[in-house]
Design a protein around this motif. Structure first.
Motif, mmCIF file in Angstrom:
data_model
loop_
_atom_site.group_PDB
_atom_site.id
_atom_site.type_symbol
_atom_site.label_atom_id
_atom_site.label_comp_id
_atom_site.label_asym_id
_atom_site.label_seq_id
_atom_site.Cartn_x
_atom_site.Cartn_y
_atom_site.Cartn_z
ATOM 1 N N THR A 219 47.213 41.373 41.443
ATOM 2 C CA THR A 219 46.502 40.313 41.859
ATOM 3 C C THR A 219 45.124 40.606 41.400
ATOM 4 O OG1 THR A 219 45.915 41.819 43.748
ATOM 5 C CG2 THR A 219 47.984 40.253 44.172
ATOM 6 N N LEU A 220 44.336 39.651 41.616
ATOM 7 C CA LEU A 220 42.862 40.199 41.047
ATOM 8 C C LEU A 220 42.210 41.142 41.643
ATOM 9 C CD1 LEU A 220 40.750 39.079 38.666
ATOM 10 C CD2 LEU A 220 39.872 37.612 40.717
ATOM 11 N N GLU A 221 42.417 41.243 42.973
ATOM 12 C CA GLU A 221 41.842 42.148 43.829
ATOM 13 C C GLU A 221 42.180 43.679 43.493
ATOM 14 O OE1 GLU A 221 41.207 38.487 45.849
ATOM 15 O OE2 GLU A 221 43.270 39.448 45.296
ATOM 16 N N LEU A 222 43.536 43.635 42.895
ATOM 17 C CA LEU A 222 44.082 44.826 42.569
ATOM 18 C C LEU A 222 43.733 45.657 41.342
ATOM 19 C CD1 LEU A 222 47.951 44.852 43.870
ATOM 20 C CD2 LEU A 222 46.221 46.526 44.416
ATOM 21 N N LEU A 224 40.891 44.594 39.783
ATOM 22 C CA LEU A 224 39.608 44.938 39.871
ATOM 23 C C LEU A 224 38.824 45.965 40.955
ATOM 24 C CD1 LEU A 224 37.690 41.212 39.695
ATOM 25 C CD2 LEU A 224 38.181 42.912 37.759
ATOM 26 N N SER A 225 39.922 46.591 41.451
ATOM 27 C CA SER A 225 39.944 47.802 42.332
ATOM 28 C C SER A 225 39.235 49.012 41.558
ATOM 29 C CB SER A 225 40.944 48.023 43.040
ATOM 30 O OG SER A 225 41.833 48.664 42.086
ATOM 31 N N ILE A 412 47.514 36.651 37.679
ATOM 32 C CA ILE A 412 46.226 36.619 38.059
ATOM 33 C C ILE A 412 45.700 35.187 37.997
ATOM 34 C CG2 ILE A 412 43.838 37.384 38.010
ATOM 35 C CD1 ILE A 412 44.995 40.147 37.727
ATOM 36 N N GLU A 415 47.398 32.757 40.330
ATOM 37 C CA GLU A 415 46.916 33.046 41.665
ATOM 38 C C GLU A 415 45.603 32.512 41.973
ATOM 39 O OE1 GLU A 415 45.028 36.708 43.615
ATOM 40 O OE2 GLU A 415 47.139 36.912 43.549
ATOM 41 N N VAL A 416 44.569 32.798 41.125
ATOM 42 C CA VAL A 416 42.993 32.342 41.239
ATOM 43 C C VAL A 416 42.924 30.831 41.237
ATOM 44 C CG1 VAL A 416 40.741 32.830 40.294
ATOM 45 C CG2 VAL A 416 42.377 34.542 40.808
#
Length: 469
Positions: A219-222, A224-225, A412, A415-416
C-alpha cells in the motif's frame, strides 16, 4: 530412433530444476488466504512466505559467478537442487508458520544458486549462433510456470492437505538431480579465485533492503513509511558503495565492466521492462476478471494458460530468428506487440467479453516471448564466455528488482486511483475498471518507450565485425 544431441539433454536437465523453482513460487500466491486460516496469522505475517523467498533468492544470486568459477557450474547447480529439495521437505514437515518461512528462505537460496547457473550451463553447451533457440526453449519454463502455478496451487490447497504444496516439488527435484548428474558437463574451475567478502556484504545487504521494502510496500502508506524509505535509501547507498568498491579490485565479486558493452546494458533494460509487462499483467488481469466482471478463479486461470503456451511458442520462434537474423529483427517487434496489446487492454468497457480479453492477453504474451529471452541471449552473447555466469546473475537480480517494483507500483496505483474515483461518486465496478484501464495504458506506454532503444543491440555477426582483430 535418432539419438538426442547431448546439448539438448543439457537444456532438458536444467529445465526440470528451474521449472520446479518457478512453479512452486507461483503456486503459493492463491493459497495465502487459506494459509492465514491454517496458521491463524494476519496478512503481514503470511506475506513473509513470498517475501523471504524473493529476498533470499535476490541476495544469493550475486554469489553464483564466483561459486560457479571456483567450484564448477555443474556442482553448484546440483547443490542448488539438493538445497531446494531440503527446503521442500522442511516445508512439508513444518508445524508452524515460522518453520514454513525458514523453509521458504532455504528454497529461495537454492533458486538464487540455480537460476543464473542454468543459463551459464546452456551457454556453455551451445555455440553463439544456436543459443537463441536453446534459451527460447529453456525460457518456456519461465513463462509457463507462473501461468499454471496459481491454478495448480488452487487445486492442491482445495483437494489435498497443505503440505502437498511442498511435496509436489520432490519428484521434479529428484528427476532434475538425476538428469543433471547424468547429462551436465563438468566445467573448468579456478581454485585461485579469492572471495570478495566486503563486496558480498555490500551487494547482498543493498539488494535485501530494496527487495524487502518493495515486498512489504503493498500500500502507499507502507511504501512511504519511515521504515520503507530508510530501507530503500540504505539499499541505494549500499549498492553505490558496492559499485565504487568493486571498481578497485582485481578479482571483484561481480565484474561491472560488462555494463560498458552497449548490447548487454540495453538487454538488461529490455528484460527489466519486459518483466514489468509480465508482472503487471499477472497482477492486473485477475482483478479485471474477478472484480470487474465477477468471473471465477478458474476462468482467471484459463486466461493465462493459452497465453503461456503461445508465449512459449513465440519464444522458441524468436530465439530461432535471433540466431539467423540478430536481435534487431526480433526484440523491437516483440516490444511493439507486447506494448501495443498491453495498451489495447486499457480500452475495456463493462461489456467487453472474456474471450476478447483472452485473445488480447495471448497476443501480448506472444510479444513478451519474442522480446524477453531473445534480448537476454543477445546480451549474454555480447560478453566474454567466462563472464556469462556473472552476467546472468546480474540480469536475474535486476529483473527481480524490477518485477517487484512493477507489482508494487501497479498495486499502489490501483489502490490510490480507485479510492479517488470512489470519492467522485463513481460506481465501484466502473471505478475499478477505469483504474485498471489506466494502469494498462501506463504499462503499455512504458514498454513502447523501450522500442527505439532496443535497436542498439547487435547480433553475433555484427559483434564479430565491430570487435578489434
Amino acid at each position: 530412433m535418432k539419438k538426442i544431441d547431448h546439448k539438448w539433454l543439457v537444456v532438458m536437465s536444467v529445465l526440470f530444476g528451474t521449472f520446479t523453482v518457478i512453479l512452486n513460487n507461483s503456486m503459493l500466491n492463491p493459497t495465502l488466504p487459506t494459509l492465514m486460516d491454517i496458521f491463524h496469522a494476519d496478512a503481514v505475517a503470511i506475506s513473509w512466505i513470498l517475501t523471504i523467498f524473493m529476498v533470499a533468492m535476490g541476495t544469493t544470486m550475486p554469489l553464483t559467478g564466483y561459486l560457479g568459477d571456483r567450484f564448477g557450474k555443474k556442482k553448484i547447480y546440483i547443490i542448488g537442487l539438493i538445497i531446494f529439495m531440503i527446503g521442500s521437505i522442511s516445508g512439508a514437515l513444518s508445524s508452524n508458520l515460522v518453520t514454513v518461512i525458514i523453509s521458504r528462505a532455504i528454497q529461495g537460496t537454492a533458486g538464487g544458486l540455480m537460476m543464473p547457473i542454468a543459463m551459464a550451463l546452456i551457454f556453455n553447451a551451445f555455440p553463439k549462433n544456436e543459443r537463441g533457440l536453446a534459451v527460447g526453449i529453456y525460457g518456456v519454463a519461465a513463462m509457463v510456470a507462473p501461468a499454471i502455478g496459481p491454478t495448480i496451487g488452487g487445486i492442491v490447497i482445495g483437494y489435498l492437505p497443505w503440505p502437498f504444496l511442498f511435496l509436489v516439488n520432490i519428484p521434479f527435484a529428484i528427476t532434475g538431480i538425476f538428469l543433471s548428474i547424468k547429462f551436465l558437463s563438468t566445467t573448468e574451475t579456478n581454485r585461485s579465485l579469492k572471495f570478495d567478502l566486503v563486496g558480498f556484504i555490500l551487494i547482498t545487504s543493498g539488494i535485501a533492503s530494496i527487495l524487502y521494502a518493495l515486498g512489504r510496500g503493498s500500500t502507499l502508506e507502507l511504501l512511504l513509511s519511515p521504515m520503507s524509505i530508510c530501507l530503500l535509501a540504505a539499499g541505494a547507498v549500499l549498492i553505490i558503495a558496492f559499485v565504487r568498491y568493486e571498481g578497485k579490485l582485481k578479482q571483484p565479486l561481480l565484474d561491472l565492466s560488462i555494463f560498458r558493452i552497449p548490447t548487454y546494458s540495453v538487454s538488461i533494460a529490455v528484460t527489466a521492462t519486459a518483466s514489468i509487462g509480465l508482472f503487471s499483467g499477472i497482477f492486473l488481469l485477475p482483478l479485471l476478471i474477478q472484480e470487474v466482471y465477477g468471473l471465477s478463479e478458474i476462468q482467471t486461470g484459463l486466461l493465462f494458460l493459452p497465453a503461456a503456451l503461445l508465449s512459449g511458442v513465440s519464444m522458441s520462434f524468436g530465439g530461432k530468428l535471433l540466431d539467423k537474423k540478430g536481435p534487431k529483427y526480433v526484440v523491437p517487434i516483440g516490444l511493439v506487440i507486447l506494448g501495443g496489446f498491453t495498451l489495447s487492454l486499457g480500452f475495456n468497457t463493462l461489456s467487453t467479453s472474456f474471450w476478447l480479453i483472452l485473445v488480447l492477453n495471448c497476443l501480448r504474451s506472444a510479444g513478451l516471448g519474442m522480446c524477453n529471452m531473445p534480448a537476454t541471449t543477445a546480451g549474454m552473447n555480447s560478453i566474454p564466455d567466462h563472464q556469462v555466469a556473472q552476467g546472468s546473475a546480474m540480469n536475474n537480480v535486476i529483473r527481480q528488482i524490477f518485477s517487484s517494483f512493477g507489482i508494487v507500483f501497479f498495486s499502489i496505483y490501483y489502490e490510490v486511483r480507485q479510492a479517488q474515483l470512489f470519492s467522485l461518486d463513481i460506481a465501484k465496478q466502473q471505478a475499478t475498471l477505469q483504474a485498471l484501464n489506466e494502469a494498462f495504458l501506463i504499462a503499455g506506454t512504458f514498454i513502447l518507450v523501450m522500442v527505439p532503444v532496443s535497436f542498439v543491440m547487435k547480433g553475433v555477426d555484427e559483434l564479430k565485425k565491430s570487435s578489434p582483430q
